[in-house]
Design an enzyme around this catalytic site. Structure first.
Site, PDB file in Angstrom:
ATOM      1  N   ILE A 105     -20.541   7.261  10.765  1.00  0.00           N
ATOM      2  CA  ILE A 105     -20.346   5.919  11.571  1.00  0.00           C
ATOM      3  C   ILE A 105     -20.019   5.038  10.690  1.00  0.00           C
ATOM      4  O   ILE A 105     -20.445   4.808   9.448  1.00  0.00           O
ATOM      5  CB  ILE A 105     -21.700   5.852  12.563  1.00  0.00           C
ATOM      6  CG1 ILE A 105     -21.475   4.606  13.258  1.00  0.00           C
ATOM      7  CG2 ILE A 105     -22.787   5.456  11.546  1.00  0.00           C
ATOM      8  CD1 ILE A 105     -22.370   4.474  14.462  1.00  0.00           C
ATOM      9  N   CYS A 106     -19.053   4.150  11.161  1.00  0.00           N
ATOM     10  CA  CYS A 106     -18.822   3.020  10.738  1.00  0.00           C
ATOM     11  C   CYS A 106     -18.115   3.056   9.262  1.00  0.00           C
ATOM     12  O   CYS A 106     -16.882   3.581   9.365  1.00  0.00           O
ATOM     13  CB  CYS A 106     -20.025   1.893  10.516  1.00  0.00           C
ATOM     14  SG  CYS A 106     -19.538   0.278  10.212  1.00  0.00           S
ATOM     15  N   HIS A 107     -18.504   2.625   8.288  1.00  0.00           N
ATOM     16  CA  HIS A 107     -17.968   2.777   6.743  1.00  0.00           C
ATOM     17  C   HIS A 107     -18.250   4.087   6.272  1.00  0.00           C
ATOM     18  O   HIS A 107     -17.851   4.504   5.129  1.00  0.00           O
ATOM     19  CB  HIS A 107     -18.353   1.538   5.817  1.00  0.00           C
ATOM     20  CG  HIS A 107     -17.771   0.254   6.273  1.00  0.00           C
ATOM     21  ND1 HIS A 107     -18.353  -0.494   7.089  1.00  0.00           N
ATOM     22  CD2 HIS A 107     -16.721  -0.275   5.693  1.00  0.00           C
ATOM     23  CE1 HIS A 107     -17.283  -1.473   7.332  1.00  0.00           C
ATOM     24  NE2 HIS A 107     -16.570  -1.407   6.447  1.00  0.00           N
TER      25      HIS A 107
END
Length: 177
Positions: A105-107
């Site tokens: 998730i995300c980075h």
């Protein structure tokens, strides 16, 4: 269901660690905090230091065979530190090639890029990773959650903390919960 959560010693976005962790526990699974270094992990709420969490095992003491799935939480610094650790990158590469599900998730997908496992895959992430994913041979989409079945095993990705409910639900389905 035994799920590895791979994080660096600092920089993980706390909610991207704790929400999936709790989802695994609520589904009757065993979350395991894996880190390149022993001790504690310093989590963050964006750029502000938050809670610390004890490391269960270092990455050099585990293999993909020990787990049913892998979670790569984000936070800007967390995956950047992981990308510089050859043991963490090797673990992610081996895990991704094992056919078992990986959720990032995300980075978090930065570590997947470094492990060279996004080629031919479709995924989402924080928007600033779009060019990195494309340059690594992947296809980037702007979606709340994306489950890519192209490749050795399922790859679950989401963009940001607001996507955590969909991310956790999709990851749990792929982990077999």
């Amino acid at each position: 269901m035994r799920i590895a959560f791979l994080v660096a010693s600092e920089g993980v976005e706390q909610v991207e660690l704790t929400d999936p962790w709790q989802a695994v526990k609520d589904a009757g699974g065993e979350p395991v905090l894996v880190c390149p270094k022993p001790g504690e992990v310093q989590a963050f709420n964006h750029l502000t230091a938050a809670d610390t969490f004890p490391v269960d095992v270092t990455v050099d003491k585990v293999s993909a065979d020990d787990f049913d799935g892998l979670v790569l939480p984000g936070g800007v610094a967390n995956p950047d530190f992981l990308r510089l650790d050859s043991g963490a990158v090797a673990f992610v590469k081996t895990f991704s090639q094992s056919g078992k599900p990986v959720a990032a998730i995300c980075h978090g997908p930065w570590t997947l890029v470094e492990a060279d496992v996004v080629r031919g895959r479709t995924l989402t992430s924080w928007p600033s990773l779009r060019t990195d994913i494309k340059n690594a041979g992947g296809t980037w989409v702007d979606e709340q959650v994306r489950v890519c079945e192209e490749g050795p095993g399922p790859l679950v990705t989401s963009r940001k903390p607001d996507d955590l409910k969909a991310f956790c639900d999709a990851a749990l389905r792929e982990f077999g919960a």
